[in-house]
Scaffold this active site. Sequence first.
Site, PDB file in Angstrom:
ATOM      1  N   GLY A   1       0.752  -1.273  -0.022  1.00  0.00           N
ATOM      2  CA  GLY A   1      -0.434  -0.177   0.333  1.00  0.00           C
ATOM      3  C   GLY A   1       0.475   1.258  -0.110  1.00  0.00           C
ATOM      4  O   GLY A   1       0.039   2.571   0.100  1.00  0.00           O
TER       5      GLY A   1
ATOM      6  N   TYR B   1     -10.708   6.092 -11.094  1.00  0.00           N
ATOM      7  CA  TYR B   1     -10.321   6.432 -10.408  1.00  0.00           C
ATOM      8  C   TYR B   1      -9.949   8.065 -10.298  1.00  0.00           C
ATOM      9  O   TYR B   1      -9.922   8.502  -8.900  1.00  0.00           O
ATOM     10  CB  TYR B   1      -9.071   6.142  -9.300  1.00  0.00           C
ATOM     11  CG  TYR B   1      -8.692   4.974  -9.092  1.00  0.00           C
ATOM     12  CD1 TYR B   1      -9.993   3.892  -9.134  1.00  0.00           C
ATOM     13  CD2 TYR B   1      -7.420   4.535  -9.833  1.00  0.00           C
ATOM     14  CE1 TYR B   1      -9.652   2.596  -8.653  1.00  0.00           C
ATOM     15  CE2 TYR B   1      -7.661   2.494  -9.475  1.00  0.00           C
ATOM     16  CZ  TYR B   1      -8.464   1.450  -8.971  1.00  0.00           C
ATOM     17  OH  TYR B   1      -8.386   0.614  -8.537  1.00  0.00           O
TER      18      TYR B   1
ATOM     19  N   ARG C   1      -6.424   3.708 -15.332  1.00  0.00           N
ATOM     20  CA  ARG C   1      -6.584   4.251 -14.097  1.00  0.00           C
ATOM     21  C   ARG C   1      -6.741   6.634 -13.711  1.00  0.00           C
ATOM     22  O   ARG C   1      -8.350   6.262 -12.710  1.00  0.00           O
ATOM     23  CB  ARG C   1      -5.243   4.697 -12.672  1.00  0.00           C
ATOM     24  CG  ARG C   1      -4.466   3.614 -12.823  1.00  0.00           C
ATOM     25  CD  ARG C   1      -3.335   3.697 -12.206  1.00  0.00           C
ATOM     26  NE  ARG C   1      -3.388   4.098 -10.696  1.00  0.00           N
ATOM     27  CZ  ARG C   1      -3.475   5.523 -10.507  1.00  0.00           C
ATOM     28  NH1 ARG C   1      -3.037   6.745 -11.060  1.00  0.00           N
ATOM     29  NH2 ARG C   1      -4.018   5.570  -8.752  1.00  0.00           N
TER      30      ARG C   1
ATOM     31  N   CYS D   1     -14.915   6.306 -27.546  1.00  0.00           N
ATOM     32  CA  CYS D   1     -16.265   6.079 -27.311  1.00  0.00           C
ATOM     33  C   CYS D   1     -16.660   6.569 -26.104  1.00  0.00           C
ATOM     34  O   CYS D   1     -17.733   5.552 -25.954  1.00  0.00           O
ATOM     35  CB  CYS D   1     -17.293   5.615 -29.033  1.00  0.00           C
ATOM     36  SG  CYS D   1     -16.141   5.988 -30.418  1.00  0.00           S
ATOM     37  N   GLU D   2     -16.136   7.015 -24.989  1.00  0.00           N
ATOM     38  CA  GLU D   2     -17.051   6.894 -24.485  1.00  0.00           C
ATOM     39  C   GLU D   2     -15.812   8.304 -23.419  1.00  0.00           C
ATOM     40  O   GLU D   2     -15.299   8.712 -24.196  1.00  0.00           O
ATOM     41  CB  GLU D   2     -15.785   6.129 -22.630  1.00  0.00           C
ATOM     42  CG  GLU D   2     -16.350   4.309 -23.674  1.00  0.00           C
ATOM     43  CD  GLU D   2     -17.385   4.039 -22.809  1.00  0.00           C
ATOM     44  OE1 GLU D   2     -18.198   4.505 -22.204  1.00  0.00           O
ATOM     45  OE2 GLU D   2     -17.731   2.754 -22.924  1.00  0.00           O
TER      46      GLU D   2
ATOM     47  N   ARG E   1       2.699  -1.444  -5.980  1.00  0.00           N
ATOM     48  CA  ARG E   1       3.207  -0.377  -6.849  1.00  0.00           C
ATOM     49  C   ARG E   1       4.329   0.416  -6.482  1.00  0.00           C
ATOM     50  O   ARG E   1       4.887   0.929  -6.963  1.00  0.00           O
ATOM     51  CB  ARG E   1       1.745   0.795  -6.730  1.00  0.00           C
ATOM     52  CG  ARG E   1       2.038   2.429  -7.164  1.00  0.00           C
ATOM     53  CD  ARG E   1       0.964   3.208  -6.161  1.00  0.00           C
ATOM     54  NE  ARG E   1      -0.558   2.342  -5.879  1.00  0.00           N
ATOM     55  CZ  ARG E   1      -1.117   1.957  -6.792  1.00  0.00           C
ATOM     56  NH1 ARG E   1      -1.511   3.278  -7.464  1.00  0.00           N
ATOM     57  NH2 ARG E   1      -3.178   1.526  -6.175  1.00  0.00           N
TER      58      ARG E   1
ATOM     59  N   PRO F   1       5.099  -4.638  -1.310  1.00  0.00           N
ATOM     60  CA  PRO F   1       4.618  -3.538  -1.728  1.00  0.00           C
ATOM     61  C   PRO F   1       4.245  -4.370  -3.130  1.00  0.00           C
ATOM     62  O   PRO F   1       4.835  -5.386  -4.215  1.00  0.00           O
ATOM     63  CB  PRO F   1       6.396  -3.439  -1.673  1.00  0.00           C
ATOM     64  CG  PRO F   1       6.607  -4.697  -1.343  1.00  0.00           C
ATOM     65  CD  PRO F   1       5.694  -5.549  -0.894  1.00  0.00           C
TER      66      PRO F   1
END
Length: 430
Positions: free
Chosen positions: A248, A327, A323, A353-354, A287, A285
Site C-alpha cells: 500500500g 479513479y 486509472r 467512444c466514452e 505499486r 509492495p
Amino acid sequence: MARHHMSLQQPDPPRIDADAWFDGVDLRELAARYPTPFYAYSANAIRTRIRGLQQALAGLNYAICYAVKANSNLAVLQLMAAEGVGADIVSSGELWRSLHAGIPAQRIVFSGVGKTEQEMAEALAAGIQRFNVESADELEALERLASSLHVTAHAAVRINPDVDALTHAKISTGKAENKFGVSIAEARRWFARAGSMHHVKLDGLHVHIGSQMLSVAPIREALARVAAFWRELEAAGHALNSIDVGGGLGVRYRYGHDEPVTPEAYASAIRDHLGAFKGRILLEPGRYLVGEAGVLLTRVVRIKQGDTHRFVVLDAAMNDLLRPSLYDAWHDIVPLVPRPGPSQACDIVGPVCETGDTFARGRMLPPLEAGDLVMIRTSGAYGSSMSSTYNSRPLVAELLLDEGRHAIVRRRQTFEDMIAGEQPARWETV
C-alpha cells in the site's frame, strides 16, 4: 541512444528536455523506432526501490513478496526473482506467471477474497509458502483440499482492523464495510478451534488496509492493532510464524504535490510495533516498486478547439491506462518536444467512444501539435495489467530499459493476436 540519466528518480520535476531520457535511453528515439502508444519500464528504477526497501529493513527477519497484480509482465517478474523477491498472488494465472518467471513456490503467498477451490488446489500442489485466508468458508475449503492432497497448508488470517487508509474509496481495503478480511473477534474464534484442523496450520496474521497511502499514520494504527492481537494470541498459547503487513505504500503521481512515505519511515513503523516478533515479517509492495519506474509514451492525434474546451486527443486511451477513468487519478503528462508559447488549459483525452476516456481536465500544457510526443508518468503500476482491447484496440507493446539498452518484453498485439481465441459458432446440444 545511450545516456545514463535517471530523470524520473529526481525529487523535483526535471526540465522537459531532460525528461526525454529514462534509464540511459532517449525516449524520443525510442518512439521514432516503435509505434505509440507503448509502455517503457526502467529496470534500474525497480532495482533502486527494491534495494532501498531492503536496506531500510536491515536487521529484521523479513521477506518481500511483490504484489504481481501491479505489473505482471514476465520480464518484470524475472527482475524480481533475480533480486530475491517473492510474489503475492491473487489468481492461478499469477501463480503460473510467477513460477514461469523463476520465483520459487516457497516465496509465494496467495491473497484474495475469492480464491476458487481449483486455484487453491493448484497452489497447494505447487507448494506455495502460505495462504492469506479471508473467510471461514475459505478456511474450511482449504482444510478439505489439503486433506485430499495429503499436505499441510500454512495459513494466515487476514485481519480487517477497521482503519481508514486515507486513500481513494475504491482502493481502501481495511475498513469494516470493505469485502476484505475478517474482524479480530472472528479471527479469535478461528484460533480457538485451530486444533481441530489437521491439514491447515493457522500460524500467521495478515493485514492490508489500502493502496496509494501517502501517510504513515494509518499504517502505524493498523500495525498497533495487529501487534496487540499477536501478543494476545501468544499469551493464549498460539504460536505465530509470520505476520504479513501487506503493501500500500504510495508513489509520486503529481510532482511537487505528492510526498510518499519514505522506506525508512515505513521500516521504523514496522520496527516500533513488530520489532519483538520472533517470526518472519512479510511485505507485499506492488505499486511502490514499479509505479514510478514506468511511463506511457503516446502521440497527439489532433487538437480540437471546442466552444468552451480545448481538447488534446492522444493515440493512447482508457483501454491502455484505465486509472484516470476508473479513479479520477492524476498522472503528470509531459510533452517531450518543447514548443515556445504560453501554456493553455486543455482536456487531454483518448479516441475511445466514452466520455470517461479522459486523462486530465483543465491541465495547463505548453503548445502542442499533431504528432507531438507526450509522456504519461508513473504508469508502471496498474497500467498494462489493467489494460483491455476495448474498441478492438490491440494491447500495446512494453519495453524494458536498462543502462542505455532496451528490450521488447511484450510485443504489440496484432489484430490476429486479438481475435486468436475467437471462432465461429459450432453448435452443440447438452
